[in-house]
Design an enzyme around this catalytic site. Sequence first.
Site: not given
Length: 271
Positions: A55, A114, A214-215
Site C-alpha cells: 500500500k 485490493k 483486517e486493519s
Amino acid sequence: MDYSEEIAPAVQSILDAARERGGGGDRVSVTPRSLADAFEAAENAGRTPVIAEIKPTSPTADGERTDDPVDLARQMVAGGAAALSVLTEPDHFGGSAATLERVRDAVDVPVLRKDFVLHESQLDVVEADVVLLIVRFLEADGTDDLADLLTAARERGFQVLVETHTAAEVEKALGAGADIIGVNNRDLAELEVDLGTFEAVAPEVPDGVTLIAESGIQTPDDVTRMRDAGADALLIGSAIMDHDAATDVEANTRRLTDADTDAVETTTTDT
Ligand SMILES: O=C(O)c1ccccc1NCC(=O)[C@H](O)[C@H](O)COP(=O)(O)O
C-alpha cells in the site's frame, strides 16, 4: 442509499472515483493459487498466516513509500508472509493493475487484488488469486448486488474475500454465500481503528468460514489478540509498510508472522 452523510469524506471520494472507473477489456480467467493452502503451509511452518499489503500510501498514512513494489513483495515473502495484498486503486492509494501483475509474476504466494469493485466489469482488469468485495460499498445505489458479484468473481476463477465491519454485514456476507470473510477494524465512517471490532464481530462467523482480521494490527501483541479472538489469518498493511519511517519491510513482516508462534511457545514453556 446515499452514503454522503454516513462515511468519511475520504471514503466518499474513494467511492466516487470507483464509480467513475471503467472495467477492463477481455473477461479475466484465472487459475488461482489457493489461499487456504497458503495459510495451512504457514501454520505448518510455525508462522501466523499474514497477508502483507503493498500500500504505497492511503488516506490515513503519514507518508508514501516509493520503493519498487516488487522489492517490497520479495521482502514480505522472505519475512514469512503467507500471501500478499496489492492495492490497485490509483487515486487514493498509489496502486495500479500493472503493479499487481509485476508482483504476482515475481512471487509464488497468492495475491489479493485490493480495490473497490462496484461492478462486474471491474473484475476484468487484472489476474489475481483473490479479489475483495466490501459489503458496505455494495449497499450504495448504482452498484451490483453482492451475491451476483460473488458469483461473477468465482466464475472467473477468483477466490473472494468479503469484507464486513458489523454483525449485520456478516449476515449479508453469509447470505450471499461468502466462504472467506474479513472483519475490518477500520470504521469507514470515521476512519478510526478499534481492534475490539474484530473481537465483537468474529463470533458471528461460523466455523468452516475462513476468518480474516483486517486493519490496525501493529504489534505482536495485536497479532496474539486477533488470533485469540478467532482470526485464521491477518491482513496487515501500515505496520509492515511503515510509511513515514521506511524501515526494513522483511523485519517488519517477520516480527508479525512470528508473533503468535512466540506466544504459543511461551505458554508451552510456562505449563
Ligand atoms: O488504509 C486506509 O487509510 C483506508 C482508508 C479508507 C478506506 C480504506 C482504507 N484501507 C483499506 C484497508 O482495508 C487496509 O489497507 C488494510 O486492511 C490494511 O490496514 P492497515 O494494516 O491498518 O494498513
